[in-house]
Structure formats: structure tokens, C-alpha cells
Write a protein that holds these residues in place. Sequence first.
Motif, mmCIF file in Angstrom:
data_model
loop_
_atom_site.group_PDB
_atom_site.id
_atom_site.type_symbol
_atom_site.label_atom_id
_atom_site.label_comp_id
_atom_site.label_asym_id
_atom_site.label_seq_id
_atom_site.Cartn_x
_atom_site.Cartn_y
_atom_site.Cartn_z
ATOM 1 N N THR A 127 0.808 -1.215 0.000
ATOM 2 C CA THR A 127 0.000 0.000 0.000
ATOM 3 C C THR A 127 0.841 1.265 0.000
ATOM 4 O O THR A 127 0.290 2.356 -0.085
ATOM 5 C CB THR A 127 -0.932 0.038 1.232
ATOM 6 O OG1 THR A 127 -0.136 0.021 2.411
ATOM 7 C CG2 THR A 127 -1.882 -1.128 1.223
ATOM 8 N N ALA A 128 2.152 1.135 0.099
ATOM 9 C CA ALA A 128 3.011 2.324 0.077
ATOM 10 C C ALA A 128 2.968 2.949 -1.314
ATOM 11 O O ALA A 128 2.997 2.256 -2.334
ATOM 12 C CB ALA A 128 4.437 1.943 0.444
ATOM 13 N N ASN A 129 2.902 4.274 -1.359
ATOM 14 C CA ASN A 129 2.803 4.965 -2.644
ATOM 15 C C ASN A 129 4.154 5.061 -3.344
ATOM 16 O O ASN A 129 4.220 5.066 -4.567
ATOM 17 C CB ASN A 129 2.238 6.371 -2.439
ATOM 18 C CG ASN A 129 0.815 6.329 -1.947
ATOM 19 O OD1 ASN A 129 0.070 5.399 -2.234
ATOM 20 N ND2 ASN A 129 0.430 7.327 -1.176
ATOM 21 N N TYR A 130 5.241 5.163 -2.581
ATOM 22 C CA TYR A 130 6.565 5.362 -3.153
ATOM 23 C C TYR A 130 7.530 4.370 -2.520
ATOM 24 O O TYR A 130 7.465 4.090 -1.329
ATOM 25 C CB TYR A 130 7.038 6.797 -2.910
ATOM 26 C CG TYR A 130 6.020 7.814 -3.357
ATOM 27 C CD1 TYR A 130 5.824 8.081 -4.703
ATOM 28 C CD2 TYR A 130 5.233 8.482 -2.433
ATOM 29 C CE1 TYR A 130 4.879 8.993 -5.120
ATOM 30 C CE2 TYR A 130 4.289 9.401 -2.839
ATOM 31 C CZ TYR A 130 4.116 9.649 -4.187
ATOM 32 O OH TYR A 130 3.172 10.559 -4.600
ATOM 33 N N SER A 131 8.447 3.873 -3.319
ATOM 34 C CA SER A 131 9.374 2.877 -2.801
ATOM 35 C C SER A 131 10.648 3.498 -2.241
ATOM 36 O O SER A 131 11.346 2.860 -1.466
ATOM 37 C CB SER A 131 9.728 1.855 -3.887
ATOM 38 O OG SER A 131 10.342 2.520 -4.979
ATOM 39 N N THR A 132 10.962 4.741 -2.605
ATOM 40 C CA THR A 132 12.161 5.387 -2.088
ATOM 41 C C THR A 132 11.820 6.781 -1.571
ATOM 42 O O THR A 132 10.781 7.355 -1.918
ATOM 43 C CB THR A 132 13.254 5.519 -3.166
ATOM 44 O OG1 THR A 132 12.774 6.392 -4.193
ATOM 45 C CG2 THR A 132 13.636 4.174 -3.748
ATOM 46 N N THR A 133 12.704 7.309 -0.768
ATOM 47 C CA THR A 133 12.519 8.653 -0.254
ATOM 48 C C THR A 133 12.593 9.677 -1.381
ATOM 49 O O THR A 133 11.863 10.675 -1.376
ATOM 50 C CB THR A 133 13.599 8.960 0.801
ATOM 51 O OG1 THR A 133 13.571 7.940 1.782
ATOM 52 C CG2 THR A 133 13.368 10.297 1.464
ATOM 53 N N GLY A 134 13.459 9.440 -2.356
ATOM 54 C CA GLY A 134 13.577 10.357 -3.492
ATOM 55 C C GLY A 134 12.285 10.462 -4.280
ATOM 56 O O GLY A 134 11.889 11.553 -4.699
ATOM 57 N N GLU A 135 11.630 9.342 -4.498
ATOM 58 C CA GLU A 135 10.361 9.363 -5.225
ATOM 59 C C GLU A 135 9.311 10.154 -4.455
ATOM 60 O O GLU A 135 8.551 10.930 -5.045
ATOM 61 C CB GLU A 135 9.865 7.941 -5.458
ATOM 62 C CG GLU A 135 10.666 7.149 -6.467
ATOM 63 C CD GLU A 135 10.137 5.734 -6.617
ATOM 64 O OE1 GLU A 135 9.016 5.458 -6.143
ATOM 65 O OE2 GLU A 135 10.848 4.912 -7.203
ATOM 66 N N ALA A 136 9.253 9.971 -3.151
ATOM 67 C CA ALA A 136 8.279 10.703 -2.343
ATOM 68 C C ALA A 136 8.585 12.198 -2.356
ATOM 69 O O ALA A 136 7.671 13.027 -2.424
ATOM 70 C CB ALA A 136 8.284 10.173 -0.919
ATOM 71 N N ALA A 137 9.857 12.557 -2.312
ATOM 72 C CA ALA A 137 10.236 13.970 -2.337
ATOM 73 C C ALA A 137 9.884 14.599 -3.669
ATOM 74 O O ALA A 137 9.376 15.725 -3.727
ATOM 75 C CB ALA A 137 11.725 14.111 -2.056
ATOM 76 N N ARG A 138 10.158 13.896 -4.755
ATOM 77 C CA ARG A 138 9.820 14.435 -6.079
ATOM 78 C C ARG A 138 8.309 14.586 -6.235
ATOM 79 O O ARG A 138 7.832 15.546 -6.841
ATOM 80 C CB ARG A 138 10.371 13.530 -7.167
ATOM 81 C CG ARG A 138 11.871 13.650 -7.340
ATOM 82 C CD ARG A 138 12.385 12.811 -8.517
ATOM 83 N NE ARG A 138 13.797 12.554 -8.339
ATOM 84 C CZ ARG A 138 14.308 11.497 -7.721
ATOM 85 N NH1 ARG A 138 13.509 10.572 -7.240
ATOM 86 N NH2 ARG A 138 15.610 11.348 -7.600
ATOM 87 N N ALA A 139 7.537 13.650 -5.693
ATOM 88 C CA ALA A 139 6.085 13.743 -5.788
ATOM 89 C C ALA A 139 5.562 14.926 -4.987
ATOM 90 O O ALA A 139 4.535 15.516 -5.332
ATOM 91 C CB ALA A 139 5.455 12.449 -5.273
ATOM 92 N N ALA A 140 6.278 15.305 -3.931
ATOM 93 C CA ALA A 140 5.858 16.452 -3.123
ATOM 94 C C ALA A 140 6.316 17.770 -3.730
ATOM 95 O O ALA A 140 5.989 18.834 -3.224
ATOM 96 C CB ALA A 140 6.401 16.317 -1.711
ATOM 97 N N GLY A 141 7.119 17.723 -4.798
ATOM 98 C CA GLY A 141 7.550 18.933 -5.471
ATOM 99 C C GLY A 141 8.952 19.377 -5.104
ATOM 100 O O GLY A 141 9.366 20.463 -5.486
ATOM 101 N N ALA A 142 9.684 18.570 -4.376
ATOM 102 C CA ALA A 142 11.044 18.941 -3.987
ATOM 103 C C ALA A 142 12.012 18.546 -5.089
ATOM 104 O O ALA A 142 11.765 17.638 -5.871
ATOM 105 C CB ALA A 142 11.426 18.251 -2.689
ATOM 106 N N THR A 143 13.118 19.267 -5.148
ATOM 107 C CA THR A 143 14.173 18.881 -6.080
ATOM 108 C C THR A 143 15.215 18.084 -5.308
ATOM 109 O O THR A 143 15.699 18.523 -4.256
ATOM 110 C CB THR A 143 14.829 20.119 -6.706
ATOM 111 O OG1 THR A 143 15.321 20.955 -5.669
ATOM 112 C CG2 THR A 143 13.832 20.897 -7.544
#
Length: 96
Positions: free
Chosen positions: A51-67
Motif C-alpha cells: 500500500t506504500a505509494n513510493y518505494s524510495t525517499t527520493g520518489e516521495a520527495a519528487r512527488a511532493a515537489g522537492a528537487t
Amino acid sequence: METSLLVGNRSNRHGGVPLLVAMAVAAAGVLGILVVDHGPWSKPKVQPAETANYSTTGEAARAAGATVMPTEPKPPIEPVPPGPKPAHPVNPAVPQ
């Protein structure tokens, strides 16, 4: 005559009231800690990996709009830290 003065002073003491107040404050504190730490609202909400939306921290950060940028590499030559060098323990002889 002196003993009657000492006995009279002792009977006017109210030593139990501060003890009762301290016990009431301690009981209220313990009860408050139990309610806050062990209440029904403090149960962990564990999600399975599916059920996790992202497998890595980088993916979650990019989805939140961070570079996401890589860290800067270390310089090839670093200064020697001040102070004595750390001593390495002696390797004990392995019994045969």
C-alpha cells in the motif's frame, strides 16, 4: 515545665497535608501519562509494503515537489584532524 512546651508545639503540627497534596499530584501525573501514552488514539498505523505509494525517499520527495540533488563529493585531500591518533586495540592471539 519545658517538656509541656515541647509537647504543646508538636500537637499543632500539620505534617500530613503536604504529603497528601504531593501524593495527589503524583497520582494525577501518572494517570495523565497513562492516558496520553496508552490511549486508543496512540496505536501505530502500520501499512504493508503493497500500500506504500513510493518505494524510495527520493520518489516521495519528487512527488511532493522537492528537487533532489546529490550530495557534494568530499575533497580529495582532507585536513588531518587535531589531537592524537586513536589507538587500535591489540588483536588477541586466537587459541588453537
